[in-house]
Every structure is written in C-alpha cells, then in structure tokens.
Write a protein that holds these residues in place. Structure first.
Motif, short mmCIF file in Angstrom:
data_model
loop_
_atom_site.label_atom_id
_atom_site.label_comp_id
_atom_site.label_asym_id
_atom_site.label_seq_id
_atom_site.Cartn_x
_atom_site.Cartn_y
_atom_site.Cartn_z
N ASP A 15 8.11 -2.21 -13.65
CA ASP A 15 7.65 -1.62 -12.39
C ASP A 15 8.54 -0.46 -11.95
OD1 ASP A 15 5.51 -3.37 -12.15
OD2 ASP A 15 6.63 -4.81 -10.94
N HIS A 109 9.33 -1.91 -3.75
CA HIS A 109 7.89 -1.68 -3.73
C HIS A 109 7.43 -1.37 -2.31
CE1 HIS A 109 6.61 -2.95 -7.78
NE2 HIS A 109 7.50 -3.93 -7.70
N TRP A 110 6.41 -0.52 -2.19
CA TRP A 110 5.71 -0.38 -0.92
C TRP A 110 5.04 -1.71 -0.60
CZ3 TRP A 110 5.69 1.53 3.50
CH2 TRP A 110 4.55 1.64 4.30
N HIS A 112 2.23 -2.73 0.72
CA HIS A 112 0.79 -2.98 0.59
C HIS A 112 0.36 -2.66 -0.84
CE1 HIS A 112 0.71 -3.50 4.87
NE2 HIS A 112 1.09 -2.26 5.10
N SER A 113 -0.14 -3.68 -1.55
CA SER A 113 -0.43 -3.52 -2.96
C SER A 113 -1.64 -4.36 -3.37
CB SER A 113 0.79 -3.96 -3.79
OG SER A 113 0.53 -3.89 -5.17
N HIS A 115 -1.35 -5.99 -5.95
CA HIS A 115 -0.63 -7.03 -6.71
C HIS A 115 0.25 -7.82 -5.74
CE1 HIS A 115 1.32 -9.13 -9.87
NE2 HIS A 115 1.04 -8.27 -10.83
N HIS A 118 4.02 -7.63 -6.08
CA HIS A 118 4.64 -6.42 -5.56
C HIS A 118 4.88 -6.53 -4.05
CE1 HIS A 118 3.25 -3.57 -9.06
NE2 HIS A 118 3.77 -4.71 -9.49
N GLU A 119 3.88 -7.04 -3.33
CA GLU A 119 4.05 -7.23 -1.89
C GLU A 119 5.18 -8.20 -1.59
OE1 GLU A 119 0.21 -8.40 -0.39
OE2 GLU A 119 -0.44 -6.31 -0.21
N ASN A 155 4.07 3.74 -6.52
CA ASN A 155 3.51 2.99 -7.64
C ASN A 155 1.99 3.01 -7.51
OD1 ASN A 155 2.41 0.48 -8.97
ND2 ASN A 155 4.55 0.17 -9.51
N GLU A 157 -0.24 0.97 -8.13
CA GLU A 157 -0.83 -0.26 -7.62
C GLU A 157 -0.49 -0.50 -6.15
OE1 GLU A 157 -1.14 -3.26 -11.36
OE2 GLU A 157 0.89 -2.92 -10.61
N ASP A 158 0.40 0.31 -5.60
CA ASP A 158 0.89 0.10 -4.23
C ASP A 158 0.55 1.28 -3.32
OD1 ASP A 158 2.12 -1.92 -5.71
OD2 ASP A 158 4.14 -1.12 -5.48
N ASP A 159 -0.62 1.89 -3.51
CA ASP A 159 -0.88 3.16 -2.83
C ASP A 159 -1.54 3.01 -1.46
OD1 ASP A 159 -3.35 2.31 -3.74
OD2 ASP A 159 -3.97 4.29 -4.45
#
Length: 232
Positions: A15, A109-110, A112-113, A115, A118-119, A155, A157-159
């Motif tokens: 990641d 990670h941001w 909101h994802s 995945h 990631h959150e 990322n 997935e975290d947009d």
C-alpha cells in the motif's frame, strides 16, 4: 526535502510502497530516514497462491522493496488481511514503534476507502500517534513522542473525499529507485488481478508534478482543507 525521519503506515504490504514509496525514496536520498510499516502482510490478494504461500511471498517482497529504497521495514505478520481491527491493542503496538523510531512525520491511509482495512489502518495510525505522545501512557515502553505532522497518502482505493493539498517533488533518481524497487512486487506488476499499478502511480506522479510545477510529485492531504503547499 531536508533530512528527517518519516514513517508510512499501510494496511498491507504494498500500500505505502506504491502511494508513499517515491517520497520515502526521496527522504533517504536526501539523507533522512524512512520507515515502512504494514499492519498485515496482505496475504489474501492472490487468485492462485495459497494464503500461506502468498504471505511468505509478500513479506519477502516487502523486505526487498524496503532494502532497495533504503528504508526500515516492519510488518505485523500475525494480523490478517481483511480482518484488521482498529483496536487499542493494535494502536498500542504501533505507538510503541513510533516511540522507538521517533518520526517527525507520519503518513497514513485517507480515512474513506473502498477497503475496510485501509479505513481501519487510518484509525490505527491516528490513535497510535495520540498514544505515543500521551503523558503517562505505557512509560515502560519508552519516552513519549509527539509526531509533529500527520498526512494522508493518495491511494486509488481511498479517493472518496480525498483533497490533495500538499506536494513533495520527486527527483529523477528517487523515481528511478522507486520504480526499480516496486517492479519487484508481483501485484504491482499486475500479476494478481491485472490492474496496472505501476503505470497508474507513475502517471499520477507526473500529473501531480504538473500541478506542483515540477517533473514529478507525490500528493498528500492534511485532511483539513488547507491551502495547497509544496513541501521542501
């Protein structure tokens, strides 16, 4: 960038190698220290290999990537891909590592994802930062350390809701080092589910470089809507 210690915390091996790897390579090139942390190996991401086989492969790939860019590498290999929980036990483990490493900047990670791992990894990083600097918390695990800056990586997935407001220029040497290193990871080459990760993040570096008025740049977010800045 001026020499400093930066820690990047991802949900899985790979990641932060993708999202923050060029920045970490730049930090090392500039005389600083880079620390790469994966909260799980990411062992459930291969359509053909067994979980155990892919766990071993992912850890080997993560170690090789970190060595190639000159970063320290840590993985919580007893935690499982897809089942990462944002508990104080996990946050405490990361907080103890933060106290040992003593980074000035934490990249996460941001929040909101698509995945869940990631959150949850984002929550763990934020909580660990708090615990590491909390007076009286776990004094047996070292002197408390306040991380001056927490930034969120870009990322794909975290947009959702991600708003880039900070840019770090990436030199040709740092880019080449990162590109060679990430090419050693099977998933990044598209060998698991076919997504062209290396092409995507290379193009993203170029696009962000255009916005930052440089050849290539990594984009980060403070999460608070700050005005756009280019970090030195």
């Amino acid at each position: 960038m001026r020499p400093r210690t930066i820690m990047a915390v991802g949900g899985h091996i790979g990641d932060m190698d993708l999202a923050a790897g060029p920045l970490l390579a730049q930090v090392v090139q500039d005389g600083g220290r880079a620390v790469l942390v994966a909260l799980t190996p990411g062992e459930r991401g291969h359509p053909r290999l067994s979980i155990d086989d892919y766990r071993r492969q992912k850890i080997s790939e993560g170690e090789a990537f970190a060595a190639a860019i000159g970063a320290d590498f840590h993985v919580f290999d007893d935690l499982s891909d897809g089942f990462l929980e944002p508990t104080d036990d996990v946050a405490g483990r990361l907080a103890r590592l933060i106290r040992d490493v003593r980074p000035e900047m934490l990249i996460a990670h941001w929040k909101h994802s698509i995945h869940t791992d990631h959150e949850h990894a984002s929550t763990v990083a934020e909580r660990a930062r708090f615990l590491a600097g909390l007076p009286g918390w776990a004094p047996e695990h070292g002197e408390r350390h306040g991380v001056a800056q927490l930034l969120y990586a870009e990322n794909w997935e975290d947009d959702r809701g991600f708003d880039a407001d900070s840019y770090v220029p990436i030199s040709e040497q740092a880019f080449a080092t990162w590109h060679a290193a990430i090419s050693g990871q099977a998933f990044a080459r598209g060998e698991t589910y076919g997504f062209r990760y290396i092409d995507y993040y290379t193009a993203q570096l170029t696009m962000r470089g255009c916005l930052a008025r440089t050849d290539r740049a990594v984009a980060l977010s403070t999460g608070d809507g700050s005005r756009v800045t280019v970090l030195d």
